[in-house]
Design a protein around this motif. Structure first.
Motif, PDB file in Angstrom:
ATOM      1  N   UNK A  78      71.434  -4.162 -29.587  1.00 58.01           N
ATOM      2  CA  UNK A  78      72.224  -5.261 -30.416  1.00 58.01           C
ATOM      3  C   UNK A  78      70.994  -6.399 -30.571  1.00 58.01           C
ATOM      4  N   UNK A  79      71.555  -7.343 -31.469  1.00 57.68           N
ATOM      5  CA  UNK A  79      70.646  -8.461 -31.922  1.00 57.68           C
ATOM      6  C   UNK A  79      70.620  -9.499 -30.723  1.00 57.68           C
ATOM      7  N   UNK A  80      69.440  -9.870 -30.555  1.00 57.79           N
ATOM      8  CA  UNK A  80      68.927 -10.918 -29.538  1.00 57.79           C
ATOM      9  C   UNK A  80      69.309 -12.386 -29.695  1.00 57.79           C
ATOM     10  N   UNK A  81      69.512 -12.763 -30.693  1.00 56.94           N
ATOM     11  CA  UNK A  81      69.712 -14.358 -30.946  1.00 56.94           C
ATOM     12  C   UNK A  81      71.134 -14.513 -30.359  1.00 56.94           C
ATOM     13  N   UNK A  82      72.206 -13.707 -30.634  1.00 56.42           N
ATOM     14  CA  UNK A  82      73.625 -14.169 -29.741  1.00 56.42           C
ATOM     15  C   UNK A  82      73.539 -13.994 -28.414  1.00 56.42           C
ATOM     16  N   UNK A  83      72.779 -12.870 -27.807  1.00 57.79           N
ATOM     17  CA  UNK A  83      72.563 -12.947 -26.295  1.00 57.79           C
ATOM     18  C   UNK A  83      72.120 -13.995 -25.694  1.00 57.79           C
ATOM     19  N   UNK A  84      71.002 -14.666 -26.405  1.00 56.24           N
ATOM     20  CA  UNK A  84      70.188 -15.732 -26.127  1.00 56.24           C
ATOM     21  C   UNK A  84      71.026 -16.985 -26.236  1.00 56.24           C
ATOM     22  N   UNK A  85      72.087 -16.932 -26.913  1.00 54.33           N
ATOM     23  CA  UNK A  85      72.962 -18.140 -27.120  1.00 54.33           C
ATOM     24  C   UNK A  85      73.907 -18.038 -25.989  1.00 54.33           C
ATOM     25  N   UNK A  86      74.354 -16.859 -25.797  1.00 53.21           N
ATOM     26  CA  UNK A  86      75.168 -16.556 -24.613  1.00 53.21           C
ATOM     27  C   UNK A  86      74.440 -17.084 -23.175  1.00 53.21           C
ATOM     28  N   UNK A  87      73.256 -16.818 -22.954  1.00 56.25           N
ATOM     29  CA  UNK A  87      72.407 -17.082 -21.725  1.00 56.25           C
ATOM     30  C   UNK A  87      72.255 -18.511 -21.623  1.00 56.25           C
ATOM     31  N   UNK A  88      72.256 -19.293 -22.998  1.00 57.55           N
ATOM     32  CA  UNK A  88      72.325 -20.778 -22.848  1.00 57.55           C
ATOM     33  C   UNK A  88      73.632 -21.171 -22.491  1.00 57.55           C
ATOM     34  N   UNK A  89      74.652 -20.775 -22.911  1.00 56.41           N
ATOM     35  CA  UNK A  89      76.030 -21.124 -22.324  1.00 56.41           C
ATOM     36  C   UNK A  89      76.054 -21.265 -20.654  1.00 56.41           C
ATOM     37  N   UNK A  90      75.394 -19.845 -20.470  1.00 53.53           N
ATOM     38  CA  UNK A  90      75.490 -19.682 -18.825  1.00 53.53           C
ATOM     39  C   UNK A  90      74.502 -20.578 -18.227  1.00 53.53           C
ATOM     40  N   UNK A  91      73.592 -21.003 -18.832  1.00 54.08           N
ATOM     41  CA  UNK A  91      72.787 -22.064 -18.208  1.00 54.08           C
ATOM     42  C   UNK A  91      73.110 -23.257 -17.970  1.00 54.08           C
ATOM     43  N   UNK A  92      73.994 -23.817 -19.325  1.00 55.45           N
ATOM     44  CA  UNK A  92      74.676 -25.110 -19.077  1.00 55.45           C
ATOM     45  C   UNK A  92      75.742 -24.959 -18.001  1.00 55.45           C
ATOM     46  N   UNK A  93      76.432 -24.062 -18.082  1.00 57.98           N
ATOM     47  CA  UNK A  93      77.620 -23.913 -16.918  1.00 57.98           C
ATOM     48  C   UNK A  93      76.923 -23.928 -15.431  1.00 57.98           C
ATOM     49  N   UNK A  94      75.912 -22.860 -15.203  1.00 60.59           N
ATOM     50  CA  UNK A  94      75.286 -22.841 -13.829  1.00 60.59           C
ATOM     51  C   UNK A  94      74.573 -23.946 -13.502  1.00 60.59           C
ATOM     52  N   UNK A  95      74.071 -24.735 -14.341  1.00 59.87           N
ATOM     53  CA  UNK A  95      73.265 -25.886 -13.965  1.00 59.87           C
ATOM     54  C   UNK A  95      74.180 -26.901 -13.732  1.00 59.87           C
ATOM     55  N   UNK A  96      75.307 -27.159 -14.460  1.00 57.55           N
ATOM     56  CA  UNK A  96      76.055 -28.210 -14.128  1.00 57.55           C
ATOM     57  C   UNK A  96      76.971 -27.762 -12.887  1.00 57.55           C
ATOM     58  N   UNK A  97      77.145 -26.639 -12.430  1.00 57.97           N
ATOM     59  CA  UNK A  97      77.628 -25.949 -11.308  1.00 57.97           C
ATOM     60  C   UNK A  97      76.691 -26.418  -9.909  1.00 57.97           C
ATOM     61  N   UNK A  98      75.445 -26.148 -10.221  1.00 57.89           N
ATOM     62  CA  UNK A  98      74.511 -26.544  -9.233  1.00 57.89           C
ATOM     63  C   UNK A  98      74.248 -27.908  -8.921  1.00 57.89           C
ATOM     64  N   UNK A  99      74.469 -28.966  -9.994  1.00 56.49           N
ATOM     65  CA  UNK A  99      74.205 -30.190  -9.970  1.00 56.49           C
ATOM     66  C   UNK A  99      75.571 -30.739  -9.051  1.00 56.49           C
ATOM     67  N   UNK A 100      76.666 -30.217  -9.410  1.00 64.98           N
ATOM     68  CA  UNK A 100      78.082 -30.700  -8.958  1.00 64.98           C
ATOM     69  C   UNK A 100      78.007 -30.341  -7.324  1.00 64.98           C
ATOM     70  N   UNK A 101      77.571 -28.937  -7.164  1.00 65.06           N
ATOM     71  CA  UNK A 101      77.556 -28.417  -5.911  1.00 65.06           C
ATOM     72  C   UNK A 101      76.445 -29.179  -4.750  1.00 65.06           C
ATOM     73  N   UNK A 102      75.482 -29.181  -5.308  1.00 60.98           N
ATOM     74  CA  UNK A 102      74.185 -29.596  -4.390  1.00 60.98           C
ATOM     75  C   UNK A 102      73.897 -31.032  -4.532  1.00 60.98           C
ATOM     76  N   UNK A 103      74.213 -31.434  -5.777  1.00 63.82           N
ATOM     77  CA  UNK A 103      73.635 -32.933  -5.858  1.00 63.82           C
ATOM     78  C   UNK A 103      74.859 -33.902  -5.435  1.00 63.82           C
ATOM     79  N   UNK A 104      76.110 -33.399  -5.903  1.00 64.28           N
ATOM     80  CA  UNK A 104      77.187 -34.227  -5.592  1.00 64.28           C
ATOM     81  C   UNK A 104      78.311 -33.728  -4.389  1.00 64.28           C
TER      82      UNK A 104
END
Length: 167
Positions: A78-104
């Motif tokens: 399957x095409x790579x760019x949409x999968x990379x975009x999806x990984x980017x969304x996962x990165x935003x959500x998971x980094x935000x979760x880590x900041x909320x959990x571990x930072x605050x």
């Protein structure tokens, strides 16, 4: 260095689904066992995959080098760019979760974000339904993402995906 920071195109959907299954296991474990530190592991995995594909991701390496070949199924490319975009969304959500959990120390908010990641990863791993890919296709239709980004993606919803014999 340029090769390190590249993303595969095309992507073996079988491997993508295996990685998504691993993400589900990590997120469910973090939430169910109240292991906030796992949010950092999950965030690292998404950042590594969005930047380098499976190259710097332990879960990506496990999926592409061990589990997918062991499954013995033909690759579904399957095409790579949409999968990379999806990984980017996962990165935003998971980094935000880590900041909320571990930072605050905001467990409910952080676990809600990991819950959203869990839902998206479950849809990908079980049903081959990639929410990020669908958003990518919609953004292409709206002209937000130029067609030149992914010529193969112009009709992502009706595409069945090519098959190959190598993972």
């Amino acid at each position: 260095m340029r090769q390190l920071f590249s993303f595969p195109n095309p992507v073996n959907e079988i491997s993508a689904r295996v990685v998504a299954g691993g993400v589900v296991v990590l997120c469910v474990t973090a939430i169910a066992l109240d292991q906030a530190w796992l949010s950092a592991v999950i965030a690292y995995g998404f950042l590594a995959r969005v930047l380098t594909g499976p190259t710097l991701s332990p879960l990506g390496q496990l999926a592409t080098r061990v589990i997918t070949p062991w499954l013995g199924r033909p690759a579904k490319l399957v095409p790579g760019p949409p999968k990379r975009f999806a990984q980017g969304i996962g990165a935003v959500l998971s980094v935000s979760a880590a900041v909320l959990l571990l930072g605050f120390g905001l467990r409910p908010a952080g676990y809600v974000l990991l819950g959203l990641v869990t839902v998206a990863a479950t849809l990908e791993s079980v049903f081959a339904f990639c929410i990020g890919c669908k958003i990518f296709a919609g953004l292409m239709r709206l002209g937000v993402i130029p067609e030149s980004t992914c010529e193969q993606c112009n009709d992502i919803w009706s595409r069945a995906g090519a098959t190959a014999t190598t993972p």
